[in-house]
Design an enzyme around this catalytic site. Structure first.
Site, PDB file in Angstrom:
ATOM      1  N   GLY A 275      40.118   1.976   9.752  1.00  0.00           N
ATOM      2  CA  GLY A 275      39.822   3.389   9.515  1.00  0.00           C
ATOM      3  C   GLY A 275      39.834   4.179  10.822  1.00  0.00           C
TER       4      GLY A 275
ATOM      5  N   LYS B 147      43.459  -3.727   1.253  1.00  0.00           N
ATOM      6  CA  LYS B 147      44.263  -4.870   0.804  1.00  0.00           C
ATOM      7  C   LYS B 147      43.381  -5.826   0.010  1.00  0.00           C
ATOM      8  CE  LYS B 147      47.436  -4.509   4.740  1.00  0.00           C
ATOM      9  NZ  LYS B 147      47.764  -4.984   6.093  1.00  0.00           N
TER      10      LYS B 147
ATOM     11  N   ALA C 157      44.557  -3.633  13.614  1.00  0.00           N
ATOM     12  CA  ALA C 157      44.044  -2.302  13.974  1.00  0.00           C
ATOM     13  C   ALA C 157      44.094  -2.046  15.484  1.00  0.00           C
ATOM     14  CB  ALA C 157      42.621  -2.147  13.445  1.00  0.00           C
TER      15      ALA C 157
ATOM     16  N   LYS D 163      48.946 -11.895   1.055  1.00  0.00           N
ATOM     17  CA  LYS D 163      49.188 -12.476   2.387  1.00  0.00           C
ATOM     18  C   LYS D 163      47.882 -12.901   3.051  1.00  0.00           C
ATOM     19  CE  LYS D 163      47.535  -9.030   4.822  1.00  0.00           C
ATOM     20  NZ  LYS D 163      46.543  -9.071   5.916  1.00  0.00           N
TER      21      LYS D 163
HETATM   22  P1  13P Z   1      42.945  -9.543   8.661  1.00  0.00           P
HETATM   23  O1  13P Z   1      41.996  -8.827   7.727  1.00  0.00           O
HETATM   24  O2  13P Z   1      43.097 -10.994   8.335  1.00  0.00           O
HETATM   25  O3  13P Z   1      42.595  -9.314  10.102  1.00  0.00           O
HETATM   26  O4  13P Z   1      44.373  -8.909   8.433  1.00  0.00           O
HETATM   27  C1  13P Z   1      44.700  -7.755   9.100  1.00  0.00           C
HETATM   28  C2  13P Z   1      45.857  -7.120   8.498  1.00  0.00           C
HETATM   29  O5  13P Z   1      45.872  -6.812   7.334  1.00  0.00           O
HETATM   30  C3  13P Z   1      46.997  -6.889   9.384  1.00  0.00           C
HETATM   31  O6  13P Z   1      48.012  -6.217   8.721  1.00  0.00           O
END
Ligand code: 13P
Length: 346
Positions: free
Chosen positions: A15, A117, A151, A205
């Site tokens: 964010g 996600k 991030a 993923k």
């Molecule tokens: P993590 O939550 O496993 O750090 O994944 C980060 C991410 O989605 C990178 O695109």
């Protein structure tokens, strides 16, 4: 019509990186956007610190936010004053957030975009995506942005890419608006119309990344990790085939697919915590506190949802890798059996 106000909902690492990117972009596109970006940070003590220092010292202290990003603690303020709502919170909190903002949605017909996600199961036992939850609960059009976006790397302006799903399919003005909102010379976005696959890739993923972290924790090298990764990609594709038969295979080759799988399996938090899970007897919740300063992982919950969905359809046998990862996370399976699961995956 008119200039749009943008609200970023979520004060975690992603964010904050997105608020930074958008703060700079709206200042460049003054004909399209109001210059002030409202940045909703739930924790008031953190919000005050960000306001004072411009730094999110808890989750992303490496950068200073531009002055036009205004941290706010009132969710209803952030929502009622925004034409574009960016949802960037851990997916497990999404329903609560939508419930809390339901009354604040303005009459200015806002558009949403989901950057979370993860997957959900609805009350009838069916798969529900983050964008579908937002649309069902708030009645607004919702797009998706998903990609290999660790991030801190985006915040440090290392070249990154992402896949964008236009909330208003085929509306070129809307596409242009979102391109201007997210794109800059070090962050390229590519549009894709296969929204459900983009969103499922972003969630699935994380399970693959856990599998790769487990392989790391077990002490194996690159061959085993590559076997886990390719087995994970095959199960991702099979899962999407079952739950979204109209998918396009090419979506997996976008940044939201193979790009994010690689970044997360080598550099993500899910990988890191699952490696530690093998080496300690602590629970995932304890490891999140210890290693991630309380940030929430998405992978273990997604693995659980996927397990339940596959169980409902009596398909667990066809997804031994995904199933094993859920069972290793809840400690009902010996991690060493992961290799057998990889071997037996069709
Ligand atoms: P993590 O939550 O496993 O750090 O994944 C980060 C991410 O989605 C990178 O695109």
């Amino acid at each position: 019509k008119g200039r749009k106000s943008v609200g970023v909902l979520g004060g975690g690492a992603w964010g904050t990186a997105i608020a930074d990117l958008i703060g700079r972009n709206v200042a460049k596109h003054k004909h399209l956007f109001h210059e002030e970006v409202l940045f909703y940070v739930r924790d008031e003590s953190l919000r005050l610190i960000i306001e004072k220092t411009r730094q999110n010292i808890r989750y992303l202290s490496a950068i200073k936010l531009p002055l036009n990003v205004r941290p706010v603690s009132s969710l209803s303020d952030a929502v009622s004053k925004s034409d574009v709502l960016i949802f960037v919170i851990p997916h497990q909190y999404l329903q609560d957030l939508c419930y809390a903002i339901n009354d604040s949605i303005s009459t200015r017909n806002p558009i949403g975009i989901s950057l979370s996600k993860g997957l959900h199961i609805d009350s009838a036992g069916n798969l529900e995506l983050n964008s579908q939850i937002i649309h069902r609960m708030l009645g607004i059009p919702v797009g998706v942005l998903s990609g290999a976006n660790i991030a801190i790397e985006v915040a440090q302006r290392q070249y990154s890419e992402a896949t964008l799903v236009n909330p208003l399919t085929n509306d070129k003005n809307c596409e242009e608006l979102f391109r201007c909102l997210f794109e800059c010379n070090l962050f390229r976005v590519s549009f894709c119309n296969d929204g459900p696959t983009v969103e499922m890739c972003g969630a699935l993923k994380n399970i693959v990344a856990i599998g790769c972290g487990l392989v790391d924790g077990l002490g194996y090298g690159m061959n085993t990790k590559a076997a886990a990764l390719s087995c994970g990609v095959r199960e991702m594709i099979r899962f999407v085939e079952v739950f979204h038969p109209k998918y396009e295979l090419s979506t997996f080759f976008q940044n939201c697919g193979i790009g994010d799988i690689i970044a997360s399996s080598f550099g993500g938090r899910n990988r890191k915590v699952s490696e530690a899970l093998i080496k300690s007897s602590k629970s995932i919740e304890m490891l999140e506190k210890q290693l991630l300063r309380g940030q929430k992982l998405q992978g273990p919950q997604t693995a659980h949802v996927v397990y339940q969905l596959l169980q409902n359809k009596q398909l667990l046998n066809e997804f031994p890798f995904f199933s094993a990862i859920h069972r290793i996370c809840n400690r009902t399976m010996d991690p060493k059996d992961l290799i057998q699961a990889i071997k037996s995956s069709p």
